[in-house]
Enzyme design. Structure first.
Site, mmCIF file in Angstrom:
data_model
loop_
_atom_site.group_PDB
_atom_site.id
_atom_site.type_symbol
_atom_site.label_atom_id
_atom_site.label_comp_id
_atom_site.label_asym_id
_atom_site.label_seq_id
_atom_site.Cartn_x
_atom_site.Cartn_y
_atom_site.Cartn_z
ATOM 1 N N LYS A 1 65.354 86.469 13.877
ATOM 2 C CA LYS A 1 64.895 85.722 15.052
ATOM 3 C C LYS A 1 66.026 84.937 15.692
ATOM 4 C CE LYS A 1 59.997 85.408 13.907
ATOM 5 N NZ LYS A 1 58.921 84.574 13.387
ATOM 6 N N LYS B 1 57.858 97.897 11.595
ATOM 7 C CA LYS B 1 56.534 97.538 11.087
ATOM 8 C C LYS B 1 55.647 97.135 12.269
ATOM 9 C CE LYS B 1 56.892 92.705 10.531
ATOM 10 N NZ LYS B 1 56.459 91.478 10.260
ATOM 11 N N LYS C 1 52.845 92.358 16.717
ATOM 12 C CA LYS C 1 52.430 91.998 18.072
ATOM 13 C C LYS C 1 53.640 91.905 18.994
ATOM 14 C CE LYS C 1 49.997 90.241 21.410
ATOM 15 N NZ LYS C 1 50.482 89.003 21.923
HETATM 16 P P1 TYM Z 1 51.800 86.543 10.215
HETATM 17 O O1 TYM Z 1 50.951 85.739 11.133
HETATM 18 O O2 TYM Z 1 52.999 87.212 10.792
HETATM 19 O O3 TYM Z 1 50.943 87.680 9.531
HETATM 20 C C1 TYM Z 1 49.756 87.411 8.798
HETATM 21 C C2 TYM Z 1 49.676 88.312 7.576
HETATM 22 O O4 TYM Z 1 49.718 89.691 7.975
HETATM 23 C C3 TYM Z 1 50.742 90.368 7.255
HETATM 24 N N1 TYM Z 1 51.304 91.421 8.112
HETATM 25 C C4 TYM Z 1 51.436 92.706 7.751
HETATM 26 N N2 TYM Z 1 51.119 93.351 6.624
HETATM 27 C C5 TYM Z 1 51.375 94.693 6.572
HETATM 28 N N3 TYM Z 1 51.914 95.399 7.603
HETATM 29 C C6 TYM Z 1 52.260 94.790 8.758
HETATM 30 N N4 TYM Z 1 52.777 95.474 9.764
HETATM 31 C C7 TYM Z 1 52.027 93.377 8.875
HETATM 32 N N5 TYM Z 1 52.220 92.459 9.856
HETATM 33 C C8 TYM Z 1 51.785 91.273 9.370
HETATM 34 C C9 TYM Z 1 51.764 89.290 6.929
HETATM 35 O O5 TYM Z 1 52.574 89.645 5.830
HETATM 36 C C10 TYM Z 1 50.868 88.091 6.638
HETATM 37 O O6 TYM Z 1 50.429 88.115 5.301
HETATM 38 N N6 TYM Z 1 54.513 83.113 7.780
HETATM 39 C C11 TYM Z 1 53.225 83.759 7.825
HETATM 40 C C12 TYM Z 1 52.060 82.812 7.966
HETATM 41 C C13 TYM Z 1 51.972 81.714 6.960
HETATM 42 C C14 TYM Z 1 51.615 81.851 5.597
HETATM 43 C C15 TYM Z 1 51.621 80.522 5.073
HETATM 44 C C16 TYM Z 1 51.304 82.932 4.792
HETATM 45 C C17 TYM Z 1 52.177 80.390 7.190
HETATM 46 N N7 TYM Z 1 51.948 79.639 6.064
HETATM 47 C C18 TYM Z 1 51.312 80.302 3.735
HETATM 48 C C19 TYM Z 1 51.018 82.697 3.452
HETATM 49 C C20 TYM Z 1 51.021 81.391 2.933
HETATM 50 C C21 TYM Z 1 53.194 84.703 9.007
HETATM 51 O O7 TYM Z 1 53.891 84.530 9.973
HETATM 52 O O8 TYM Z 1 52.226 85.673 8.951
#
Ligand code: TYM
Length: 335
Positions: free
Chosen positions: A115, A197, A200
């Site tokens: 990023k 992957k 969005k």
């Molecule tokens: P975020 O919002 O990007 O995504 C939410 C969850 O979806 C999973 N994910 C995927 N899994 C498989 N294939 C994909 N293409 C894919 N895209 C997204 C992500 O791995 C995630 O589990 N940093 C985190 C949010 C967060 C969080 C936390 C997670 C904040 N605090 C505490 C766990 C514990 C995030 O940006 O997820």
């Protein structure tokens, strides 16, 4: 309720469209565990501030995220759904954890590097982007969650959270368990571009609320084995994104058929995609319908997160009291 259940926490950013990758990679896994664990699922709005956004859009993105989580099977009667910024203890703990976090570790985070590389100069990189994993660690540790179900892209952040827990415990005394990651059967769903992957921000996704027509159009034009240029060329399912979705969503017979016929050019990509398109539509139709039903009930949605924040806060406040005490953040008696 069984008081001995382990605790789960996992968050999702309110980034607009929740997509098939989020669902298959994470939310489905959350829904399957809500009876066996005590679960907390925040919509992490503070995390979403680390990249440029329009504040006028944020309230609806948060609202959509809540509706989507419920529609995907997170029954608010059986788990705690809330908004991160409604529980200020997350940011309070985040500061304290910042003081035991290694700068070197933060700078090595892949997501930070990716990023921040998009910024032309160092001045354009906000500190929130760097501290992002510290806030994530605070989200988890404030509930002393033992298990964190995430997609593969979050594993490094979770390793960091474990490191922070260890450092805090070593400095101030045993306080936090080291949270364990829990991957789903589909920890990395590829995007429709076949290269990255599903995400969005890359606009290579199927949203969980896409209509059947949109799903069909998106999958029909999705990239397959790029070396298969003509219908008469044999393909390689092992490098095909569509085949990996088949393996997750189609019947064993359909998977065997696609695997066999693709390799000998017995079927074309459009034919192969047909069965899959129907499975994706069947999977997402009840979710989309549920989503719009919930979306039309703002009072209910508000009640879910107000109640959720209340439940979450009572635990978060207890942890903060313990943490402040251990860190010596209290008034001495003059002795
Ligand atoms: P975020 O919002 O990007 O995504 C939410 C969850 O979806 C999973 N994910 C995927 N899994 C498989 N294939 C994909 N293409 C894919 N895209 C997204 C992500 O791995 C995630 O589990 N940093 C985190 C949010 C967060 C969080 C936390 C997670 C904040 N605090 C505490 C766990 C514990 C995030 O940006 O997820």
């Amino acid at each position: 309720m069984n008081p001995k259940r382990q605790r789960i926490l996992s968050g999702i950013q309110p980034s607009g469209d929740i997509h098939l990758g989020n669902y298959l990679g994470a939310i489905k896994n959350w829904a399957e565990n809500i009876n066996n664990y005590e679960c907390f699922f925040p919509i992490v709005d503070y995390h979403a501030m680390t990249i440029p956004y329009d504040p006028r859009e944020m309230p609806n993105r948060i609202y959509n995220g809540i509706c989507a989580n419920i529609a995907c099977g997170l029954d608010p009667e059986r788990c705690t759904i809330f908004v991160q910024s409604f529980v200020p203890e997350h940011t309070e703990l985040c500061w304290i954890l910042t003081c035991v976090s290694s700068l070197g570790s933060l700078e090595r985070m892949t997501q930070f590097k990716e990023k921040s590389q998009r910024q032309a100069d160092r001045e354009g990189i906000n500190t929130g982007l760097l501290a992002y994993p510290v806030l994530m660690a605070a989200d988890i540790l404030i509930y002393k969650a033992e298990v964190v179900p995430v997609g593969e892209d979050q594993i490094q952040h979770l390793e960091f959270a474990r490191e922070v827990a260890r450092r805090f415990n070593n400095t101030f005394g045993e306080t936090f368990p080291e949270p364990e990651p829990k991957l789903s059967q589909a920890p990395r769903i590829m995007g429709l571009d076949g290269k990255n992957k599903m995400s969005k921000s890359l606009n290579n996704h199927i949203a969980i609320v896409d209509s059947p027509e949109v799903i069909e159009e998106k999958l029909r034009t999705a990239v397959t084995d790029e070396n298969r240029k003509r219908r008469s060329d044999p393909g390689d399912p092992d490098v095909c994104n569509i085949f990996s979705l088949h393996k997750l969503l189609s019947t064993p017979e359909e998977v065997a058929w696609a695997n066999r016929e693709c390799r000998v050019a017995g079927i074309g990509c459009i034919e192969c995609k047909k069965a899959l398109i129907q499975h994706v539509i069947d999977l997402l139709t009840p979710i989309r319908e549920g989503y719009y039903q919930i979306y039309a009930k703002p009072d209910y949605v508000r009640e879910v997160v107000v109640e959720g924040a209340k439940r979450a806060r009572s635990i978060a406040q207890q942890t903060m009291a313990e943490v402040k005490d251990k860190c010596g953040l209290k008034l001495g008696g003059g002795e």
